[in-house]
Design an enzyme around this catalytic site. Sequence first.
Site: not given
Length: 467
Positions: A158, A279, A285, A292
């Site tokens: 979980h 970024s 970043k 992804e």
Amino acid sequence: MTTKKLWGGRFKGTTNEFVESFTASVHFDSRLAEVDARCSQAHAKTLLTADILSQTEYEEIVDGLDKIIEDIQSGDFLWDQSLEDVHMNIEARLIEMIGEPGQKLHTARSRNDQVSSAFKLFLLESGDELRDALLTLQEGLLDKADAHTHTIMPGFTHLQNAQPITFGHHLMAWFEMFDRDLARLADWHGRTNSSPMGSAALAGTSYPIDRRVFQTAMGFHSITRNSLDTVSDRDYAIEFVAVLSTLMMHLSRCCEEVILWMSPAFGFISLPDELCTGSSIMPQKKNPDVAELIRGKSGRVIGHLNGLLMLMKGQPLAYNRDNQEDKEAVFDALDTTLQCVNAMALLVSGISPNPSRMLELASQGHPTATDMADWLVRHGIAFRSAHEICGKAVSLANQRNVELHELELAELKDLCDSFEDSVFDCLTLEGSVAARNHPGGTAPEVVAEAINAARARLVAQSHSEEA
Ligand code: ARG
């Protein structure tokens, strides 16, 4: 200018220009060109064996197709959309090159058994390529797991701290997913490896051909058993993409973990600069875009599986032109998956864990509460009662804002008289991990054994492929 159709005999009118481009598939199925030409050579052998072609005609066809294969490989072959598909382009070119013998090549076959043969062979070869890429990914996982059999991290259920595990154990869990993908691929390979040729359009052929000639020449393990089913069937494409989809689902889950682990909130791993991107606005970043994208591309492959199932579900037997829609989906699923497996191998080799951060998080949230309950069970308490007692201990620790091992023995004894000092030995993360030393457990020496066994399986597998 529209080239004369090989099927034009019964037509008086010429094909509408839009219809010609709408029905054409050569812009994507030319990817099957080489295997289709080799299939035609094997089919010529069938015709030779059945005395439909003379030895000279057979040789002219084989030589002509050799030349065509050279042109395909060098990019000199001129594809003509008005000839519809890869099969008609190659046949028309052969007739142009060698004349009369070329006109005989399409005896005892149809594009319906032809396309299935070429597509199956293409996919069987692609399946081998995918298997090799997966094996490379697995080797990378073994190397990384080997270096981290003792690195403790939190195991989650979980997404809540559950019990400590080792990072090596986690990576070996990934390994197991890919092992099942390999098994599925092998299973699909076995079922796909049967030769369609001889099924012709749908009913078989009236010529006395021996279907085994083509089968043997192209290396199929068997011949299909029903001509009608053979030209209707696209299960092999659907199953292939189902294997790819499951594999992509696995890659996506691994990538989801990479993304979480790399987030500063977790801080479990870092990836080298060369595997990350930045970024355009936020100078600080460093993003896990490769992971992804793998996660994103899994949706695309799984979508193709759905598309193929929808494509087939309404078709009456036997062949329908709908089937032509199978190729772009399968090609894209294949290319995407291969790319993602290779990308994942790069990510795995680049993962650099941060053991102190993993340990820090692994210590939070009473991850050895189960070990405390197990200790009570070993000292005569039934598990359900032990669970209750330890739940109370957890609640007390939370009240006092300490970890379980920081409670006083007296406090524990208030909850259950059976507690003794030795309970504290099993509350350490190292002790918890070491206690799970059965096959499949997370104890360092068991994970090391699992890695060795997996390595031996990989070596045996690559030897059996060489044989
Ligand atoms: N290009 C077709 C396909 O990809 C094969 C041709 C069969 N066409 C036909 N009219 N029977 O499925």
